[in-house]
Design a protein around this motif. Structure first.
Motif, PDB file in Angstrom:
ATOM      1  N   ILE A 270       0.837  -1.204   0.000  1.00 50.47           N
ATOM      2  CA  ILE A 270       0.000   0.000   0.000  1.00 50.47           C
ATOM      3  C   ILE A 270       0.867   1.247   0.000  1.00 50.47           C
ATOM      4  O   ILE A 270       1.663   1.470   0.921  1.00 50.47           O
ATOM      5  N   GLY A 273      -1.552   5.526   3.188  1.00 47.35           N
ATOM      6  CA  GLY A 273      -2.904   5.241   3.674  1.00 47.35           C
ATOM      7  C   GLY A 273      -2.867   4.505   4.998  1.00 47.35           C
ATOM      8  O   GLY A 273      -1.824   4.056   5.459  1.00 47.35           O
ATOM      9  N   GLU A 289      -0.060   3.401   9.903  1.00 42.56           N
ATOM     10  CA  GLU A 289      -0.088   3.949   8.557  1.00 42.56           C
ATOM     11  C   GLU A 289       0.953   3.277   7.667  1.00 42.56           C
ATOM     12  O   GLU A 289       1.936   2.704   8.148  1.00 42.56           O
ATOM     13  N   ASN A 322      -8.244   0.350   0.958  1.00 44.50           N
ATOM     14  CA  ASN A 322      -7.355   1.280   0.254  1.00 44.50           C
ATOM     15  C   ASN A 322      -7.421   1.114  -1.259  1.00 44.50           C
ATOM     16  O   ASN A 322      -6.642   1.742  -1.988  1.00 44.50           O
ATOM     17  N   ARG A 324      -6.443  -1.173  -3.081  1.00 42.02           N
ATOM     18  CA  ARG A 324      -5.209  -1.698  -3.658  1.00 42.02           C
ATOM     19  C   ARG A 324      -5.444  -3.071  -4.287  1.00 42.02           C
ATOM     20  O   ARG A 324      -4.703  -3.510  -5.158  1.00 42.02           O
ATOM     21  N   PRO A 360      -9.564   0.318   7.633  1.00 44.81           N
ATOM     22  CA  PRO A 360      -9.400   1.744   7.302  1.00 44.81           C
ATOM     23  C   PRO A 360     -10.703   2.503   7.089  1.00 44.81           C
ATOM     24  O   PRO A 360     -10.750   3.715   7.327  1.00 44.81           O
ATOM     25  N   LYS A 410      -3.676   0.362  -8.421  1.00 46.15           N
ATOM     26  CA  LYS A 410      -3.940   1.655  -7.799  1.00 46.15           C
ATOM     27  C   LYS A 410      -3.310   2.787  -8.608  1.00 46.15           C
ATOM     28  O   LYS A 410      -3.832   3.886  -8.709  1.00 46.15           O
TER      29      LYS A 410
END
Length: 412
Positions: A270, A273, A289, A322, A324, A360, A410
């Motif tokens: 990631i 995020g 994070e 996220n 992803r 998240p 992404k």
């Protein structure tokens, strides 16, 4: 007291023990002191401030008056005290159990190869998943099966750790399990005799699938052990050198392990995020994070099923929220509680539920699980059939990762 942090999902918490003043402390026996230390740990750190809506101080007085003539009686009193919390994850680990847990997360053990849990509704010992290639898998034991007896002992009369200890043992020795199918509730319980063996806990298996237009790196993560993140990094780098253009991350039947390993692996995929939020007993929100360089920006699909639990769900939730990766398979197990390990002076330990986590998007998945983006159910397959034509979930992931890269990558 040495505090160690662990998960079935586990998280790095920093906690400073405050000293409680106890009148006439010198008058307490060593057994009473051990019980009081266990009581204080729970009092200061347990997630539910109401301690299951009971007077914890009154309970302290009740148990300190018990005749604690030896260490076994003290352990039994501590276990009885913890049982009032009605939380199977908060438990005493006797020295041999505590040591076995440390060995397990370090990557080696001998036994039948089952990851187990307590079903919060039925209170039965339930299989999360058999380890890949283990004697338990070879014997046909499947996720969600219930263990009714171990060598003739009623599983309802023993703790989760006692059950695990009974199934571990010397390579070549036998253990008899009475199993109730989790797939077919109408089936009669069956007896299964298993020969214990040395269980390989190599957490990562990889392969390069070249049967499509794109080279797809297949990464199966079996457990979040201490070396899992390092192994993932090394294996993905090798796949990159071999020309991998997309990836399938297989978290099916992965029961979790060290949460810190899960966070480190999420950071490898990631690019900025939140990985996970944690909520403690005061309701304070913390987060982890993504702040490191990722391994690759190639498209990613993640395989999950009902055996995907704890730290695996944190990783899957982070990748999904996220955007992803897409998740393919079946709804995950649903364990969103965090335990910390506290080491006691005599070598025993306490596993205490200290927090819960949210994905998240602030989704609490405890007892609910994570729903995949693409639900694909399939009957149980053998270890040898994973990532083959017989593996329908893998075939769907392969189709997605090679045919819909604009949705999955992404960077695009």
């Amino acid at each position: 007291m040495v505090k160690k942090v662990f998960s079935l999902a586990l998280v790095a918490f920093f906690w400073i023990a405050s000293c409680w003043y106890i009148p006439d402390a010198q008058a307490f026996t060593e057994e009473q002191k051990l019980l009081l230390q266990s009581w204080r740990i729970v009092n200061q750190s347990y997630l539910d401030e109401t301690l299951n809506h009971q007077n914890w101080w009154k309970l302290r007085e009740k148990f300190i008056k018990k005749p604690l003539r030896d260490r076994n009686e003290t352990y039994s009193a501590i276990e009885e005290m913890l049982a009032t919390l009605d939380d199977p994850f908060t438990r005493l680990l006797r020295p041999e159990q505590y040591h076995s847990l440390q060995v397990n997360t370090s990557g080696e053990l001998s036994g039948v190869g089952l990851q187990i849990n307590i079903n919060p509704e039925t209170k039965l010992i339930e299989v999360i998943s058999p380890l890949a290639g283990s004697p338990a898998e070879a014997a046909g034991i499947e996720p969600r099966d219930s263990i009714l007896e171990i060598d003739g002992v009623d599983a309802k009369t023993i703790t989760l750790d006692e059950a695990a200890a009974m199934m571990r043992g010397v390579t070549g020795s036998k253990v008899s399990l009475r199993i109730q199918s989790g797939q077919d509730k109408t089936a009669k319980p069956r007896n299964v005799e298993i020969v214990r063996d040395r269980i390989s806990l190599n957490p990562v298996y990889t392969a390069l699938d070249t049967n499509t237009d794109k080279k797809v790196g297949y990464v199966r993560l079996n457990q979040f052990s201490a070396n899992a993140a390092k192994e993932i990094a090394n294996r993905v780098n090798d796949l990159e050198k071999q020309g991998a253009e997309a990836y399938i991350l297989d978290l099916r039947n992965n029961p979790g392990g060290l949460l810190q390993a899960g966070i480190e692996i999420a950071r490898m995929w990631i690019d900025g995020g939140t990985i996970v939020y944690t909520v403690n007993r005061q309701g304070a929100l913390g987060s982890f994070e993504s702040n490191s360089e990722i391994l690759t920006e190639d498209p990613l699909v993640v395989l999950v099923n009902q055996g995907t639990a704890s730290a695996s769900e944190i990783l899957a939730g982070a990748l999904q929220d996220n955007e992803r990766a897409l998740l393919v398979g079946e709804k995950t197990f649903g364990k969103g509680l965090i335990q910390s390990l506290f080491e006691l002076p005599d070598g025993a330990g306490l596993a205490v539920t200290v927090a819960k986590y949210e994905t998240p998007n602030h989704t609490d998945i405890n007892k609910l699980g994570i729903m995949p983006d693409d639900v694909v159910t399939q009957n149980p397959i053998t270890y040898a059939q994973i990532a083959t034509e017989a593996d329908q979930q893998y075939q769907e992931a392969l189709r997605l990762v090679t045919g819909r890269t604009s949705v999955l990558a992404k960077a695009e």
